[in-house]
Write an enzyme that holds these catalytic residues in place. Sequence first.
Site, short mmCIF file in Angstrom:
data_model
loop_
_atom_site.label_atom_id
_atom_site.label_comp_id
_atom_site.label_asym_id
_atom_site.label_seq_id
_atom_site.Cartn_x
_atom_site.Cartn_y
_atom_site.Cartn_z
N LYS A 110 3.97 -11.32 25.39
CA LYS A 110 4.84 -11.17 24.22
C LYS A 110 4.82 -9.74 23.64
O LYS A 110 5.83 -9.28 23.12
CB LYS A 110 4.45 -12.17 23.12
CG LYS A 110 4.79 -13.61 23.47
CD LYS A 110 4.49 -14.53 22.31
CE LYS A 110 4.65 -15.98 22.70
NZ LYS A 110 4.45 -16.90 21.59
N ALA B 100 -6.29 -14.93 12.83
CA ALA B 100 -5.66 -13.64 12.53
C ALA B 100 -5.21 -12.96 13.83
O ALA B 100 -5.12 -11.73 13.90
CB ALA B 100 -6.64 -12.76 11.77
P1 ATR Z 1 -3.29 -16.01 19.65
O1 ATR Z 1 -2.21 -15.11 20.17
O2 ATR Z 1 -3.25 -17.42 20.16
O3 ATR Z 1 -3.40 -15.93 18.16
P2 ATR Z 1 -5.54 -14.25 19.88
O4 ATR Z 1 -4.74 -13.09 19.41
O5 ATR Z 1 -6.54 -14.07 20.99
O6 ATR Z 1 -4.64 -15.46 20.33
O7 ATR Z 1 -6.32 -14.85 18.60
C1 ATR Z 1 -7.12 -15.99 18.66
C2 ATR Z 1 -7.47 -16.40 17.22
O8 ATR Z 1 -8.19 -17.63 17.28
C3 ATR Z 1 -8.39 -15.41 16.53
O9 ATR Z 1 -8.11 -15.44 15.14
C4 ATR Z 1 -9.78 -15.98 16.84
O10 ATR Z 1 -10.77 -15.61 15.92
P3 ATR Z 1 -11.61 -14.22 16.09
O11 ATR Z 1 -10.67 -13.14 15.65
O12 ATR Z 1 -12.77 -14.37 15.24
O13 ATR Z 1 -11.91 -14.15 17.57
C5 ATR Z 1 -9.49 -17.46 16.69
N1 ATR Z 1 -10.44 -18.33 17.38
C6 ATR Z 1 -10.55 -18.55 18.71
N2 ATR Z 1 -11.52 -19.47 18.96
C7 ATR Z 1 -12.01 -19.86 17.74
C8 ATR Z 1 -13.01 -20.79 17.33
N3 ATR Z 1 -13.69 -21.52 18.20
N4 ATR Z 1 -13.23 -20.93 16.00
C9 ATR Z 1 -12.54 -20.21 15.11
N5 ATR Z 1 -11.57 -19.31 15.44
C10 ATR Z 1 -11.32 -19.13 16.74
#
Ligand code: ATR
Length: 272
Positions: A65, A126
């Site tokens: 994207k 985020a």
């Molecule tokens: P996407 O495009 O799906 O948003 P991304 O940009 O990789 O994917 O972001 C993943 C989000 O999910 C992030 O906010 C991540 O938190 P961190 O910034 O702390 O990594 C969050 N996330 C992923 N696994 C998580 C978990 N087990 N518990 C809480 N937050 C999680």
Amino acid sequence: MDQYCVFGHPIEHSRSPFIHQMFAQQTKQQLSYEKKWVELDGFTQVITDFIAKGGKGANVTVPFKEQALQICDQLSQAAKRAGAVNTLSFIDGKILGDNTDGIGLVQDLLRHKVKIADSNILLLGAGGAAKGVLLPLLRKKPKNIIIANRTASKAKLLSEQFSIYPVVGCGFDDIPFSEFDIIINATSASLTGTFPDISAQLIHAKMTCYDMVYSKELTPFLQWAKAQGAAKVFDGLGMLVGQAAVSFNIWRNVTPDVETVINALRADIAKS
Ligand code: ATR
């Protein structure tokens, strides 16, 4: 016949062809819609080839994207703000980019009769998914949006990009108050069978809990929220169909009915 396609990596589980073929039948449009797996370093070439073969438009999914944004000649406001493109249109030799994810979420909340105006919203996550829905949510004039993320600094950084709006960023442990009307899970935690580690005290019976992910059974976050007493829990299936409907409208200038497609898709997933 006009050709459309969704490009991603992985792509085999994409429901977009099912959705767009139903939209086409419903609105009596002659078109084809396929899905195509793309090598991680092959996105630009694949799009160039698709345009050369007469492709009219495309959807773009993970992880392309942001790259899609780079190849566009013209971007919508939604795409600029999201920093990502999920809908491409190929018109008169130009590539136009849009992002319909956020509108898909807003329309799905409204379809569920969830009031966004004047509400207190807790947005979990985020990353790209959270970023993509912020502007469309803010346009509906909520009272506040608190962005809470496992890594607090990322939430704060994202909130700074929206500093003209009532948006605050924080970590899961320092969420500033507890009376939320809507909690939206925009983390990718559900994909690994977990959910964000937030306080159970944030959940109450009258609120809406929404997970941008969908699955055959209730997602881990929605199961947890329900167990804590939330009465209204919704997954992201309606958002998926909603964002597709907005893309379809951009390409074909006709608005399909989402309700029948959501029902058909839910039935199809139940069988799988
Ligand atoms: P996407 O495009 O799906 O948003 P991304 O940009 O990789 O994917 O972001 C993943 C989000 O999910 C992030 O906010 C991540 O938190 P961190 O910034 O702390 O990594 C969050 N996330 C992923 N696994 C998580 C978990 N087990 N518990 C809480 N937050 C999680």
